[in-house]
Design a protein around this motif. Sequence first.
Motif, short mmCIF file in Angstrom:
data_model
loop_
_atom_site.label_atom_id
_atom_site.label_comp_id
_atom_site.label_asym_id
_atom_site.label_seq_id
_atom_site.Cartn_x
_atom_site.Cartn_y
_atom_site.Cartn_z
N TRP A 269 0.85 -1.27 -0.07
CA TRP A 269 0.10 -0.19 -0.02
C TRP A 269 0.80 1.23 -0.17
O TRP A 269 0.46 2.28 -0.36
N CYS A 270 2.09 1.12 0.45
CA CYS A 270 2.98 2.37 0.34
C CYS A 270 3.14 3.12 -1.14
O CYS A 270 3.46 4.21 -1.12
N LEU A 275 1.04 9.49 2.21
CA LEU A 275 2.09 9.79 3.10
C LEU A 275 3.52 9.47 2.80
O LEU A 275 4.71 9.63 3.41
N ALA A 276 3.65 8.95 1.55
CA ALA A 276 4.81 8.06 1.14
C ALA A 276 6.19 8.87 1.25
O ALA A 276 7.35 8.41 1.59
N ASP A 277 5.90 10.21 0.76
CA ASP A 277 7.13 11.22 0.67
C ASP A 277 7.69 11.53 2.06
O ASP A 277 8.92 12.02 1.88
N GLU A 278 6.87 11.41 2.96
CA GLU A 278 7.39 11.92 4.36
C GLU A 278 7.35 10.82 5.44
O GLU A 278 7.40 11.15 6.46
N GLN A 283 9.60 4.92 2.53
CA GLN A 283 10.78 5.22 1.81
C GLN A 283 11.55 3.97 2.02
O GLN A 283 12.10 3.36 0.99
N ARG A 284 11.84 3.42 3.03
CA ARG A 284 12.78 2.05 3.23
C ARG A 284 12.11 0.89 2.28
O ARG A 284 12.76 0.26 1.62
N PHE A 285 11.03 0.75 2.34
CA PHE A 285 10.16 -0.44 1.96
C PHE A 285 9.99 -0.15 0.33
O PHE A 285 10.53 -1.03 -0.35
N LEU A 286 10.18 1.03 -0.13
CA LEU A 286 10.04 1.27 -1.72
C LEU A 286 11.40 1.64 -2.29
O LEU A 286 11.56 1.68 -3.18
N GLY A 287 12.56 1.40 -1.37
CA GLY A 287 13.81 1.40 -1.67
C GLY A 287 14.37 3.05 -2.05
O GLY A 287 15.35 3.25 -2.84
N GLY A 288 13.67 3.85 -1.30
CA GLY A 288 13.84 5.28 -1.75
C GLY A 288 15.07 5.97 -0.76
O GLY A 288 15.46 5.19 0.30
#
Length: 288
Positions: A269-270, A275-278, A283-288
Amino acid sequence: MSDASAGSAPDRSQLLADARARLAAGTERVLGERLVAEGRRPADGSGWFDVTDHSLSGRCPAQFAHPEPSVFSEFTTTMATRNLGRFVLQRWDGSRPVGDVTAELLDRSDDLPQWLANGLESLDRSARAAVAASVTAWALDAVSAVRSRPDLIWDGRNQKVNLDPYAVTLSARWDARLGDVRAPTTLLVHSGRVADRAVDELQAGFVALVACFRGRAVPERVRFSTAGTGRTRAVGITADVLGRAVDRVLQLLGHAVQPDAAEFVAGRWCTWCHLADECDVGQRFLGG
């Protein structure tokens, strides 16, 4: 879709009464003097918390506790398709193609709710053709799952219940029913959601309670059909099923009044979370 009787109406009436009492007592315990409504709910829902059948199965408490302001018009593709599809099936008697009924319905928009009629008016010819194709596909898929059962009544809706005196609204969708509208034996929910037994049970209890909140009895069962599968799956409505749904609502209300304490939980769901940008966890889950 075989639905033999699973219980007596008096038993189901008591299940409804008990679930409503449990919800009322729990809401007062969790909210106390917080989130008390100041007048009627505004048209845009600002200042109110909505618990929906979608949010009920969410895995990230923070995503619910910090809701995204709505950026969509009411005439969204999914909502419009589902509503129009039900109107088509209300009119379809099996004697002619579903597509013909869809075309007639779209040409007679005066028969539709104002928000649907207004949305259709704003579309050009190619967009209307796309809507017609989408609605026809939804209707055909829905009746395929229930083998075109003639006694199903396609009068489902987005049912909303305000939890007085609080600024909280419960909202659940269903598509068709068997039995009386105030005490149905079965409610059908047709969607694109992938089958998941735990989610089915949570949503079944929630849909049963919200759809019949002002009625006489909860249904004996809620049936789910997932688009493209041609099958349904049933959840019997019991005290335990209703109780788990009520407990989940209360858990979400706790997040609503203590948003900063709500945990960030990563998952698929991320990808589309507002809220993903903050969110460091996301972010860790998405590899950012």
